[in-house]
Design a protein around this motif. Structure first.
Motif, PDB file in Angstrom:
ATOM      1  N   LEU A 200       0.782  -1.181   0.156  1.00 49.27           N
ATOM      2  CA  LEU A 200      -0.052  -0.006   0.104  1.00 49.27           C
ATOM      3  C   LEU A 200       0.747   1.331   0.091  1.00 49.27           C
ATOM      4  O   LEU A 200       0.484   2.201  -0.620  1.00 49.27           O
ATOM      5  N   ALA A 201       1.714   1.374   0.660  1.00 50.75           N
ATOM      6  CA  ALA A 201       2.828   2.444   1.000  1.00 50.75           C
ATOM      7  C   ALA A 201       3.510   2.513  -0.567  1.00 50.75           C
ATOM      8  O   ALA A 201       3.718   3.665  -0.868  1.00 50.75           O
ATOM      9  N   VAL A 202       3.925   1.356  -1.134  1.00 47.90           N
ATOM     10  CA  VAL A 202       4.535   1.774  -2.474  1.00 47.90           C
ATOM     11  C   VAL A 202       3.578   2.023  -3.500  1.00 47.90           C
ATOM     12  O   VAL A 202       3.744   3.152  -4.334  1.00 47.90           O
ATOM     13  N   LYS A 203       2.478   1.708  -3.378  1.00 48.31           N
ATOM     14  CA  LYS A 203       1.371   2.223  -4.305  1.00 48.31           C
ATOM     15  C   LYS A 203       1.290   3.782  -4.145  1.00 48.31           C
ATOM     16  O   LYS A 203       0.846   4.441  -5.119  1.00 48.31           O
ATOM     17  N   ALA A 204       1.072   4.085  -3.031  1.00 46.20           N
ATOM     18  CA  ALA A 204       0.999   5.388  -2.572  1.00 46.20           C
ATOM     19  C   ALA A 204       2.012   6.390  -3.128  1.00 46.20           C
ATOM     20  O   ALA A 204       1.693   7.629  -3.614  1.00 46.20           O
ATOM     21  N   ARG A 205       3.327   5.883  -2.832  1.00 46.28           N
ATOM     22  CA  ARG A 205       4.288   6.589  -3.284  1.00 46.28           C
ATOM     23  C   ARG A 205       4.491   7.073  -4.772  1.00 46.28           C
ATOM     24  O   ARG A 205       4.699   7.936  -5.222  1.00 46.28           O
ATOM     25  N   ILE A 206       4.323   5.710  -5.508  1.00 44.05           N
ATOM     26  CA  ILE A 206       4.176   5.916  -7.015  1.00 44.05           C
ATOM     27  C   ILE A 206       3.038   6.746  -7.523  1.00 44.05           C
ATOM     28  O   ILE A 206       3.036   7.824  -8.207  1.00 44.05           O
ATOM     29  N   ALA A 207       1.688   6.918  -6.781  1.00 38.04           N
ATOM     30  CA  ALA A 207       0.764   7.622  -7.113  1.00 38.04           C
ATOM     31  C   ALA A 207       0.839   9.046  -6.805  1.00 38.04           C
ATOM     32  O   ALA A 207       0.453   9.887  -7.856  1.00 38.04           O
ATOM     33  N   LEU A 208       1.606   9.346  -5.882  1.00 38.30           N
ATOM     34  CA  LEU A 208       1.947  10.845  -5.412  1.00 38.30           C
ATOM     35  C   LEU A 208       3.146  11.054  -6.063  1.00 38.30           C
ATOM     36  O   LEU A 208       3.810  12.533  -6.202  1.00 38.30           O
ATOM     37  N   GLY A 209       3.863  10.270  -6.954  1.00 38.71           N
ATOM     38  CA  GLY A 209       5.082  10.687  -7.695  1.00 38.71           C
ATOM     39  C   GLY A 209       6.217  10.999  -6.786  1.00 38.71           C
ATOM     40  O   GLY A 209       7.291  11.733  -7.222  1.00 38.71           O
ATOM     41  N   VAL A 210       6.340  10.375  -5.722  1.00 41.73           N
ATOM     42  CA  VAL A 210       7.366  10.648  -4.552  1.00 41.73           C
ATOM     43  C   VAL A 210       8.863   9.951  -5.289  1.00 41.73           C
ATOM     44  O   VAL A 210       8.803   8.559  -5.549  1.00 41.73           O
TER      45      VAL A 210
END
Length: 234
Positions: A200-210
């Protein structure tokens, strides 16, 4: 005046109760969503299996974390399933000779066809090292060897790296994580829950473009310039 104040107080209490009910509904809905997502994740991992046949792969990469993973990858290389093998995330104190002994493989195999990556500290680093290695050797299709519970996150991280090659997942299942009926053991359940949170953290990071790699490099540079040389936690 008293009646007006009473009505105002009643409205405020009503709004507070409504807000509390809405907050509880959001919490319940969020919990149900996460629980459902975890169940789907656990079922996806449980359904993973090694491919019956592998064709067209020209390289193999194994992400360290257990000797069983490395052994499986070396066996694939011995069978000619790939031209070269990358072992990513190797401990700095481990060399080719010790790995050949660990896997009961011919040292000559390690000399000719095995590359060791000591730089990767986490799955992000594994993905970056894998794509760089594949590009360097002109490899277009890789067999990815890692633990079954780690495979979904590894695939996501690899897919997020530009110019990533095609990947054939080759999951390794540990008996201590699964019961004979296919359900996870207590240890397996803990690992799956931890891994689901990381996914979930990875998906959020990718979605936010971090840009995690850039952020990590900047942290290392800051520590070095401040005289606190060290390695950030993976």
């Amino acid at each position: 005046m008293r009646k007006s104040g009473g009505k105002t107080g009643g409205k405020r209490r009503g709004r507070a109760k409504l807000a509390l009910v809405l907050a509880l509904l959001v919490l319940v809905a969020g919990g149900a969503y996460l629980a459902g997502g975890f169940m789907r994740f656990a079922q996806e991992v449980a359904a993973l299996s090694t491919p019956a046949s592998i064709s067209g792969a020209d390289g193999i990469v194994v992400l360290t974390g257990g000797s069983q993973r490395v052994e499986r990858a070396v066996r694939l290389l011995e069978r000619g399933e790939g031209q070269r093998l990358l072992i990513s995330g190797v401990n700095p104190g481990t060399g080719p000779l010790s790995l050949s002994r660990l896997t009961s493989a011919d040292p000559a195999l390690f000399e000719c066809c095995v590359d060791l990556d000591y730089a990767a500290l986490d799955t992000v680093g594994n993905a970056e090292a894998t794509v760089s290695w594949a590009r360097e050797h002109g490899l277009r299709r890789l067999i990815l060897v890692t633990s079954d519970y780690h495979m979904p996150r590894s695939m996501i991280e690899l897919a997020s790296v530009p110019d990533a090659p095609a990947v054939v997942p080759y999951p390794v299942s540990l008996e201590k994580l699964w019961r004979p009926d296919g359900a996870p053991t207590r240890l397996g359940l803990r690992l799956l829950a931890t891994e689901y949170a990381k996914v979930l953290a990875v998906k959020a990071r990718i979605a936010l473009g971090v840009d995690y790699a850039h952020m990590r490099a900047r942290q290392i540079a800051q520590h070095s310039s401040a005289g606190h040389a060290g390695t950030p936690e993976p």
